[in-house]
Structure formats: structure tokens, C-alpha cells
Design a protein around this motif. Structure first.
Motif, PDB file in Angstrom:
ATOM      1  N   MET A   1       0.837  -1.166   0.000  1.00  0.00           N
ATOM      2  CA  MET A   1       0.000   0.000   0.000  1.00  0.00           C
ATOM      3  C   MET A   1       0.888   1.238   0.000  1.00  0.00           C
ATOM      4  SD  MET A   1      -3.082   0.662   2.552  1.00  0.00           S
ATOM      5  CE  MET A   1      -3.784   2.224   2.759  1.00  0.00           C
ATOM      6  N   ASP A   2       0.490   2.250  -0.822  1.00  0.00           N
ATOM      7  CA  ASP A   2       1.266   3.479  -0.922  1.00  0.00           C
ATOM      8  C   ASP A   2       1.154   4.286   0.361  1.00  0.00           C
ATOM      9  OD1 ASP A   2       1.996   2.932  -3.552  1.00  0.00           O
ATOM     10  OD2 ASP A   2       0.145   3.809  -4.335  1.00  0.00           O
ATOM     11  N   SER A   3       2.270   4.855   0.766  1.00  0.00           N
ATOM     12  CA  SER A   3       2.238   5.705   1.968  1.00  0.00           C
ATOM     13  C   SER A   3       1.917   7.127   1.554  1.00  0.00           C
ATOM     14  CB  SER A   3       3.585   5.648   2.685  1.00  0.00           C
ATOM     15  OG  SER A   3       4.591   6.168   1.849  1.00  0.00           O
ATOM     16  N   LYS A   4       1.309   7.847   2.469  1.00  0.00           N
ATOM     17  CA  LYS A   4       0.922   9.233   2.184  1.00  0.00           C
ATOM     18  C   LYS A   4       2.116  10.149   2.356  1.00  0.00           C
ATOM     19  CE  LYS A   4      -3.988   9.495   3.068  1.00  0.00           C
ATOM     20  NZ  LYS A   4      -5.044  10.210   3.759  1.00  0.00           N
ATOM     21  N   ASN A   5       2.151  11.158   1.486  1.00  0.00           N
ATOM     22  CA  ASN A   5       3.152  12.204   1.591  1.00  0.00           C
ATOM     23  C   ASN A   5       2.438  13.480   2.025  1.00  0.00           C
ATOM     24  OD1 ASN A   5       5.398  10.685   0.626  1.00  0.00           O
ATOM     25  ND2 ASN A   5       4.593  10.878  -1.447  1.00  0.00           N
ATOM     26  N   TYR A   6       3.132  14.268   2.806  1.00  0.00           N
ATOM     27  CA  TYR A   6       2.571  15.524   3.301  1.00  0.00           C
ATOM     28  C   TYR A   6       3.469  16.658   2.826  1.00  0.00           C
ATOM     29  CZ  TYR A   6      -0.236  12.581   6.343  1.00  0.00           C
ATOM     30  OH  TYR A   6      -1.105  11.632   6.811  1.00  0.00           O
ATOM     31  N   ALA A   7       2.818  17.776   2.486  1.00  0.00           N
ATOM     32  CA  ALA A   7       3.598  18.951   2.072  1.00  0.00           C
ATOM     33  C   ALA A   7       2.834  20.207   2.448  1.00  0.00           C
ATOM     34  CB  ALA A   7       3.835  18.906   0.567  1.00  0.00           C
ATOM     35  N   GLU A   8       3.573  21.187   2.929  1.00  0.00           N
ATOM     36  CA  GLU A   8       2.970  22.484   3.218  1.00  0.00           C
ATOM     37  C   GLU A   8       3.173  23.357   1.993  1.00  0.00           C
ATOM     38  OE1 GLU A   8       4.460  24.209   6.798  1.00  0.00           O
ATOM     39  OE2 GLU A   8       3.325  22.832   8.059  1.00  0.00           O
ATOM     40  N   VAL A   9       2.055  23.968   1.523  1.00  0.00           N
ATOM     41  CA  VAL A   9       2.111  24.811   0.340  1.00  0.00           C
ATOM     42  C   VAL A   9       1.522  26.170   0.666  1.00  0.00           C
ATOM     43  CG1 VAL A   9       2.009  22.863  -1.267  1.00  0.00           C
ATOM     44  CG2 VAL A   9      -0.110  23.946  -0.518  1.00  0.00           C
ATOM     45  N   LEU A  10       1.943  27.164  -0.090  1.00  0.00           N
ATOM     46  CA  LEU A  10       1.458  28.528   0.091  1.00  0.00           C
ATOM     47  C   LEU A  10       0.550  28.864  -1.095  1.00  0.00           C
ATOM     48  CD1 LEU A  10       1.680  31.163   1.745  1.00  0.00           C
ATOM     49  CD2 LEU A  10       3.557  31.813   0.207  1.00  0.00           C
ATOM     50  N   ILE A  11      -0.737  29.131  -0.805  1.00  0.00           N
ATOM     51  CA  ILE A  11      -1.695  29.489  -1.851  1.00  0.00           C
ATOM     52  C   ILE A  11      -2.340  30.814  -1.448  1.00  0.00           C
ATOM     53  CG2 ILE A  11      -3.822  28.845  -3.049  1.00  0.00           C
ATOM     54  CD1 ILE A  11      -3.085  25.901  -2.581  1.00  0.00           C
ATOM     55  N   ASP A  12      -2.154  31.815  -2.274  1.00  0.00           N
ATOM     56  CA  ASP A  12      -2.718  33.160  -2.075  1.00  0.00           C
ATOM     57  C   ASP A  12      -2.395  33.716  -0.682  1.00  0.00           C
ATOM     58  OD1 ASP A  12      -4.043  35.452  -2.927  1.00  0.00           O
ATOM     59  OD2 ASP A  12      -6.015  34.713  -2.282  1.00  0.00           O
ATOM     60  N   GLY A  20      -1.214  13.167   0.243  1.00  0.00           N
ATOM     61  CA  GLY A  20      -1.588  12.288  -0.863  1.00  0.00           C
ATOM     62  C   GLY A  20      -0.446  11.372  -1.230  1.00  0.00           C
ATOM     63  N   VAL A  21      -0.682  10.521  -2.214  1.00  0.00           N
ATOM     64  CA  VAL A  21       0.348   9.564  -2.636  1.00  0.00           C
ATOM     65  C   VAL A  21       1.364  10.218  -3.579  1.00  0.00           C
ATOM     66  CG1 VAL A  21      -1.083   7.516  -2.341  1.00  0.00           C
ATOM     67  CG2 VAL A  21      -1.108   8.717  -4.532  1.00  0.00           C
ATOM     68  N   GLU A  22       1.044  11.402  -4.079  1.00  0.00           N
ATOM     69  CA  GLU A  22       1.959  12.091  -4.982  1.00  0.00           C
ATOM     70  C   GLU A  22       3.176  12.599  -4.215  1.00  0.00           C
ATOM     71  OE1 GLU A  22      -1.289  12.812  -4.707  1.00  0.00           O
ATOM     72  OE2 GLU A  22      -2.145  12.244  -6.625  1.00  0.00           O
ATOM     73  N   GLU A  23       4.207  12.912  -4.983  1.00  0.00           N
ATOM     74  CA  GLU A  23       5.431  13.461  -4.394  1.00  0.00           C
ATOM     75  C   GLU A  23       5.182  14.896  -3.917  1.00  0.00           C
ATOM     76  OE1 GLU A  23       8.463  11.882  -4.047  1.00  0.00           O
ATOM     77  OE2 GLU A  23       7.423  10.074  -4.729  1.00  0.00           O
TER      78      GLU A  23
END
Length: 184
Positions: A1-12, A20-23
Motif C-alpha cells: 500500500m502506498d504511503s501518504k506524503n505531506y507537504a505544506e504549500v502557500l496558496i494566495d 496524498g500519494v503524490e510526491e
């Protein structure tokens, strides 16, 4: 099973934590795209005077517009791919057909060349036989002319009551007996 990735992003100007599973780099790419859309809309003077709900809907509409344009382009490319695959199949079929025709033509040419070589050999033999026949005819004519000359000389000698000596008679007229002397 794919592990989740976490990322902090700045939007507006606000920080959001995405999972999500994406990089993580993918999340940053999505956030950069949304910020680009917001900046495009903010560059229009009336946009900043609208309510937050209106601005959010405009951003969403622009993103949805990009999505549907991308889907249309994708569908067109897929249709083009199908057409190209059909064309490739048709060209491959034509290539195979042409190769078969070429092979048949090469076999035909090879057969023709072999036949031509055989005919050339037969022609050379026939020319050789003609040459030999011509040489024999020339030799026979020469022999006839010599015999006629001897007969004419012999007839002239008879008429002049001259009898040649044995040494003057050619061997062919002596009966082919070598040095034996004939009657006088």
C-alpha cells in the motif's frame, strides 16, 4: 500500500498542508498553478473589488476552463493517435505487399537473365556453326576454282597438243600416289 506524503504549500498568502500519494514536488507544482491563476485574475482591476466568494468562483472557473481545454486537446490527440495507428497499419500492409511484388519482380528478372544467358550461349554456338559453314563454303569455292583452273589448263594443253611433265601436274591431279610417275 502506498504511503501518504505531506507537504505544506502557500496558496494566495495562506499556508495549507496537503496529503496524498503524490510526491511533495507535485503538491508544490499544483500550488504554483493555482497561485498563477489567482495572480492573472488579480491583474484585472475589478477583480480585487469583488467578494471573496466571487473571487474563489472565478479562480475555480478559470481552472475548470483550463481542465476542459486540456481534455479537449487530449481527446483530439487520442483521435489523432488512432488515425495515425490506422495509417501505420495501412502503410505496413502496403509495404508488405510492395515487398512481395518486388521479390516476384526480382525472381522474374533472375529467370529472364538466366533465359537470356542460355539464348546468348545458343546464339554463340549458332554463330560458330555459321562461321565454320562459311569457312567450308569458301574453301570449297577455292577448291572448285583451282579445279576449274586445272581443268582449263589441261584442256588448253590438249588443244595445244601439249602434255605436261609429271613434275608439272599437281599431286591432286596425279591421283594422290606421291612421287609415282604416270603414263606419258
Amino acid at each position: 500500500m502506498d504511503s501518504k506524503n505531506y507537504a505544506e504549500v502557500l496558496i494566495d498568502g495562506n499556508v495549507y498542508t496537503l496529503a496524498g500519494v503524490e510526491e511533495k514536488s507535485y503538491f508544490q507544482k499544483v500550488a504554483a498553478y493555482i497561485n498563477e491563476k489567482i495572480d492573472q485574475l488579480k491583474s484585472q482591476p475589478a477583480f480585487t473589488k469583488q467578494s471573496d466568494d466571487y473571487r474563489n468562483v472565478m479562480v475555480e472557473l478559470n481552472i475548470a476552463d483550463d481542465y476542459f481545454k486540456a481534455m479537449d486537446k487530449l481527446n483530439a490527440m487520442e483521435a489523432q493517435k488512432v488515425d495515425m495507428e490506422r495509417e501505420i497499419y495501412s502503410l505496413k500492409h502496403e509495404l508488405v505487399s510492395t515487398q512481395m511484388k518486388l521479390e516476384a519482380a526480382l525472381r522474374s528478372l533472375d529467370d529472364f537473365q538466366r533465359k537470356q544467358m542460355g539464348q546468348e550461349a545458343e546464339l554463340k554456338k549458332a554463330l560458330s556453326r555459321v562461321k565454320v559453314s562459311e569457312e567450308l563454303a569458301a574453301a570449297a569455292k577455292e577448291s572448285e576454282e583451282k579445279a576449274a583452273a586445272v581443268m582449263a589448263a589441261s584442256e588448253a594443253a590438249k588443244n595445244a597438243e601439249f602434255t605436261p611433265s609429271v613434275s608439272q601436274i599437281p599431286l591432286s591431279q596425279k591421283g594422290g600416289h606421291g612421287n609415282r610417275k604416270g603414263k606419258r
